[in-house]
Design a protein around this motif. Sequence first.
Motif, PDB file in Angstrom:
ATOM      1  N   PHE A  80       0.855  -1.180   0.000  1.00 17.83           N
ATOM      2  CA  PHE A  80       0.000   0.000   0.000  1.00 17.83           C
ATOM      3  C   PHE A  80       0.897   1.238   0.000  1.00 17.83           C
ATOM      4  O   PHE A  80       1.772   1.367   0.855  1.00 17.83           O
ATOM      5  CB  PHE A  80      -0.907   0.016   1.231  1.00 17.83           C
ATOM      6  N   TRP A 110      -1.439  -1.180  -4.188  1.00 23.52           N
ATOM      7  CA  TRP A 110      -2.498  -0.185  -4.331  1.00 23.52           C
ATOM      8  C   TRP A 110      -2.020   1.165  -3.822  1.00 23.52           C
ATOM      9  O   TRP A 110      -1.326   1.238  -2.801  1.00 23.52           O
ATOM     10  CB  TRP A 110      -3.743  -0.574  -3.522  1.00 23.52           C
ATOM     11  N   GLN A 135      -7.903   3.615   6.023  1.00 20.48           N
ATOM     12  CA  GLN A 135      -7.902   2.647   4.924  1.00 20.48           C
ATOM     13  C   GLN A 135      -7.081   1.412   5.278  1.00 20.48           C
ATOM     14  O   GLN A 135      -7.444   0.282   4.931  1.00 20.48           O
ATOM     15  CB  GLN A 135      -7.358   3.300   3.654  1.00 20.48           C
ATOM     16  N   ALA A 138      -9.015  -0.909   7.486  1.00 20.18           N
ATOM     17  CA  ALA A 138     -10.032  -1.670   6.765  1.00 20.18           C
ATOM     18  C   ALA A 138      -9.457  -2.743   5.855  1.00 20.18           C
ATOM     19  O   ALA A 138     -10.091  -3.791   5.645  1.00 20.18           O
ATOM     20  CB  ALA A 138     -10.898  -0.709   5.940  1.00 20.18           C
ATOM     21  N   ARG A 139      -8.243  -2.526   5.344  1.00 21.78           N
ATOM     22  CA  ARG A 139      -7.773  -3.401   4.272  1.00 21.78           C
ATOM     23  C   ARG A 139      -6.508  -4.192   4.576  1.00 21.78           C
ATOM     24  O   ARG A 139      -6.283  -5.253   3.992  1.00 21.78           O
ATOM     25  CB  ARG A 139      -7.508  -2.551   3.018  1.00 21.78           C
ATOM     26  N   ASP A 144       1.409  -7.352   5.166  1.00 23.37           N
ATOM     27  CA  ASP A 144       1.499  -6.345   4.122  1.00 23.37           C
ATOM     28  C   ASP A 144       2.634  -5.339   4.332  1.00 23.37           C
ATOM     29  O   ASP A 144       3.334  -5.367   5.343  1.00 23.37           O
ATOM     30  CB  ASP A 144       0.164  -5.601   4.007  1.00 23.37           C
TER      31      ASP A 144
END
Length: 225
Positions: A80, A110, A135, A138-139, A144
Amino acid sequence: MTQHPRGTDRLAEATDFLYPFIEEQESDAESLLVDLSASAEAKAAESASLRRATLQACETLVVAAGVEMARRFAAGGRLFTFGNGGSSTDAATLAALFTRPPSGQPLPAWSLTADQAVLTALGNDVGFDLVFARQLIARATSADIAIAMSTSGNSADLLAALHEAHTRGMYTIGFAGYDGGAFAANPDVDVCFTVESQSVHRIQEAQALLGYQLWATAQAEGEQR
């Protein structure tokens, strides 16, 4: 005597810092072109020198970060990216490099500035400082990677997102200029790439090359796994 519109005067004043050697009464076109050419060449040389020095200074960090990113991608992790203003476009470009590479394996990435509806809704409902952190809540997962791109390294929304990412166990990378700002020596930032320059233009040019080198390192490491 020719009168110049006031709008023209204001435009000239606004651009004087770009080419301070251009005088208002400049009439020698050849001399002007020589000055412009010399200015462009000086900027290009300065940019190239800074990019080389930055890559050399950050070489060890780039390798370490690329290896860790490859490990996380192999385990199902995602990337991200986020930033403000010009750095938001740099973050989007970096995400696109991973998802649509010129060669090698596409990797999931993203840009958190890509969805205008989400960005403006969060800015309106919870405040701009949380547009990226919310964000990630939520993701993102602990597998990650978060990359924050900035010239100052001091933006409150980026620092909030890096703190959230670190709390969640994500691998966190910061791109900054000047002296690194609040990104430097920050417990929420696993790796900080600092471009030591006072020019926003030169900082972002060097960051673009750092981002490419980071992708190339992660890509090469992934192919060896």
